[in-house]
Design a protein around this motif. Structure first.
Motif, PDB file in Angstrom:
ATOM      1  N   ASP A   1       0.825  -1.217   0.000  1.00  0.00           N
ATOM      2  CA  ASP A   1       0.000   0.000   0.000  1.00  0.00           C
ATOM      3  C   ASP A   1       0.857   1.264   0.000  1.00  0.00           C
ATOM      4  O   ASP A   1       0.567   2.232  -0.710  1.00  0.00           O
ATOM      5  N   ARG A   2       1.898   1.245   0.822  1.00  0.00           N
ATOM      6  CA  ARG A   2       2.752   2.429   0.920  1.00  0.00           C
ATOM      7  C   ARG A   2       3.585   2.628  -0.354  1.00  0.00           C
ATOM      8  O   ARG A   2       3.886   3.768  -0.729  1.00  0.00           O
ATOM      9  N   PHE A   3       3.918   1.526  -1.014  1.00  0.00           N
ATOM     10  CA  PHE A   3       4.624   1.648  -2.286  1.00  0.00           C
ATOM     11  C   PHE A   3       3.685   2.241  -3.347  1.00  0.00           C
ATOM     12  O   PHE A   3       4.088   3.086  -4.146  1.00  0.00           O
ATOM     13  N   ALA A   4       2.424   1.818  -3.310  1.00  0.00           N
ATOM     14  CA  ALA A   4       1.419   2.359  -4.235  1.00  0.00           C
ATOM     15  C   ALA A   4       1.270   3.869  -4.044  1.00  0.00           C
ATOM     16  O   ALA A   4       1.069   4.613  -5.005  1.00  0.00           O
ATOM     17  N   ARG A   5       1.394   4.317  -2.801  1.00  0.00           N
ATOM     18  CA  ARG A   5       1.309   5.752  -2.501  1.00  0.00           C
ATOM     19  C   ARG A   5       2.444   6.522  -3.151  1.00  0.00           C
ATOM     20  O   ARG A   5       2.241   7.598  -3.702  1.00  0.00           O
ATOM     21  N   ILE A   6       3.670   5.960  -3.065  1.00  0.00           N
ATOM     22  CA  ILE A   6       4.844   6.592  -3.670  1.00  0.00           C
ATOM     23  C   ILE A   6       4.645   6.751  -5.175  1.00  0.00           C
ATOM     24  O   ILE A   6       5.013   7.763  -5.764  1.00  0.00           O
ATOM     25  N   LEU A   7       4.028   5.714  -5.790  1.00  0.00           N
ATOM     26  CA  LEU A   7       3.794   5.743  -7.234  1.00  0.00           C
ATOM     27  C   LEU A   7       2.557   6.568  -7.605  1.00  0.00           C
ATOM     28  O   LEU A   7       2.282   6.772  -8.788  1.00  0.00           O
ATOM     29  N   GLY A   8       1.800   6.988  -6.587  1.00  0.00           N
ATOM     30  CA  GLY A   8       0.592   7.776  -6.850  1.00  0.00           C
ATOM     31  C   GLY A   8      -0.541   6.960  -7.450  1.00  0.00           C
ATOM     32  O   GLY A   8      -1.397   7.500  -8.151  1.00  0.00           O
ATOM     33  N   LEU A   9      -0.560   5.650  -7.152  1.00  0.00           N
ATOM     34  CA  LEU A   9      -1.627   4.801  -7.685  1.00  0.00           C
ATOM     35  C   LEU A   9      -2.933   5.042  -6.939  1.00  0.00           C
ATOM     36  O   LEU A   9      -2.942   5.456  -5.783  1.00  0.00           O
ATOM     37  N   SER A  10      -4.047   4.742  -7.599  1.00  0.00           N
ATOM     38  CA  SER A  10      -5.366   4.917  -6.986  1.00  0.00           C
ATOM     39  C   SER A  10      -5.577   3.906  -5.854  1.00  0.00           C
ATOM     40  O   SER A  10      -5.079   2.780  -5.908  1.00  0.00           O
TER      41      SER A  10
END
Length: 339
Positions: A166-175
């Protein structure tokens, strides 16, 4: 034949709120759920999540009754998540459960969230006595049943696998819609380059925080340099994390001499994780048991089902004892319904 009981389960330990009605023979009558989805680049905070649950819960209870075609008088007991989870969301849901227990005059059953996942997985898949890999946003544990307890054989020593994703998705700006992990999984399918990342297995335990720091730093560097795509990074992170999980699960299987493995928890929906685990299980002449997003992701029915198992053993509590706790180990509750 034994009498069939009905239980209404209340789950709200994280960003999902779910109310479910289940019968003692494992039939799910209804299981509506709502998810608190935050903007890209953000997570969910306890206070806002609690407010979301408070706004959703009353209509959700009504929807649960309507979909099941059940009246309150038909329900034998109310089960709720005692923990583990976020304090404010847990308490918001427990308050409503307590109120209904008094209005409807129903006995209360506390449920350990992790055990809800395990029992739901067992009843849905038909797995008898598997090694359980429980992987979600808040938990990462390898579990096996022994002598009235679910024993923890290995676990994360820092953050959960879902939190890492989840936190990696945040870095990538994913929905975050429908969930960050789902969006990583879809993106990873397009990845063509494997980027080596720290692989951290310590005996039966795993560690993800260093891997996350490395992945975040690498992502920023490689994306700005144009040497890797978001898809490559998602693919590489997933492959590394899941290989670690398969390793510790296999070690527990060897130790317990068990051929079967059951994956539960929100990350258990991930088809790449299921595929990797299926290959390992097949190599050991075993079988992988897994479920889809209806049952993997937090829901009310899993709490209702664990609740009905406990209720039939007489494990009810008075209203005064229906508290919540943010920390609640999987090996804490006594499992009276298993041999």
């Amino acid at each position: 034949a034994a009498m069939v009981h009905l239980c209404m389960g209340f789950e709200g330990s994280a960003n999902k709120i779910g109310i479910g009605i289940v019968s003692s023979d494992g039939e799910i009558l209804s299981n509506p759920r709502r998810t608190f989805i935050t903007p890209p680049g953000t997570g969910f905070l306890p206070r806002e999540t609690a407010i979301h649950h408070q706004q959703c819960i009353v209509p959700l209870v009504q929807q649960c009754l309507d979909e099941a075609g059940v009246k309150p008088e038909d329900v034998d007991c109310l089960a709720y998540t005692k923990g583990p989870g976020m304090g404010a969301p847990l308490v918001s849901v427990a308050v409503v459960m307590r109120t209904l227990a008094q209005i409807w005059n129903k006995p209360i059953v506390p449920v350990n969230h992790c055990i809800g996942h395990i029992e739901m997985g067992r009843v849905v898949t038909g797995a008898k006595d598997p090694i359980v890999l429980y992987v979600s946003g808040g938990n990462t544990q390898v579990i096996a049943y022994s002598e009235k307890r679910y024993r923890i054989f290995g676990e994360t020593i820092d953050i959960a696998v879902g939190n890492c994703l989840d936190r990696f998705a945040r870095i990538l700006g994913l929905s975050n819609d429908p969930s960050p992990g789902y969006n990583i999984e879809q993106l990873a399918k397009e990845g063509s380059q494997f980027i080596e990342m720290p692989y951290n297995v310590k005996g039966m335990d795993v560690s993800f925080s260093g891997l996350l720091s490395f992945a975040e730093e690498t992502a920023v560097r490689m994306l700005s340099a144009g040497t890797a795509t978001k898809a490559d990074l998602c693919f590489s992170l997933q492959e590394t994390i899941f290989a670690m999980l398969v390793e510790i699960t296999e070690r527990a299987m060897a130790h317990c001499n068990t051929q079967d493995v059951l994956i539960v928890g929100g990350v258990g929906c991930n088809e790449r994780l299921q595929q990797m685990m299926r290959i390992m299980a097949a190599e050991r002449n075993g079988h992988l048991y897994a479920t889809d997003e209806r049952y993997c992701i937090d829901n009310g029915a899993m709490i209702a089902y664990a609740g009905i198992l406990a209720f039939e053993q007489g494990d009810t509590i008075p209203l005064e004892e229906s508290t919540c706790t943010q920390r609640y180990r999987t090996d804490d509750p006594v499992i009276n319904w298993r041999d």
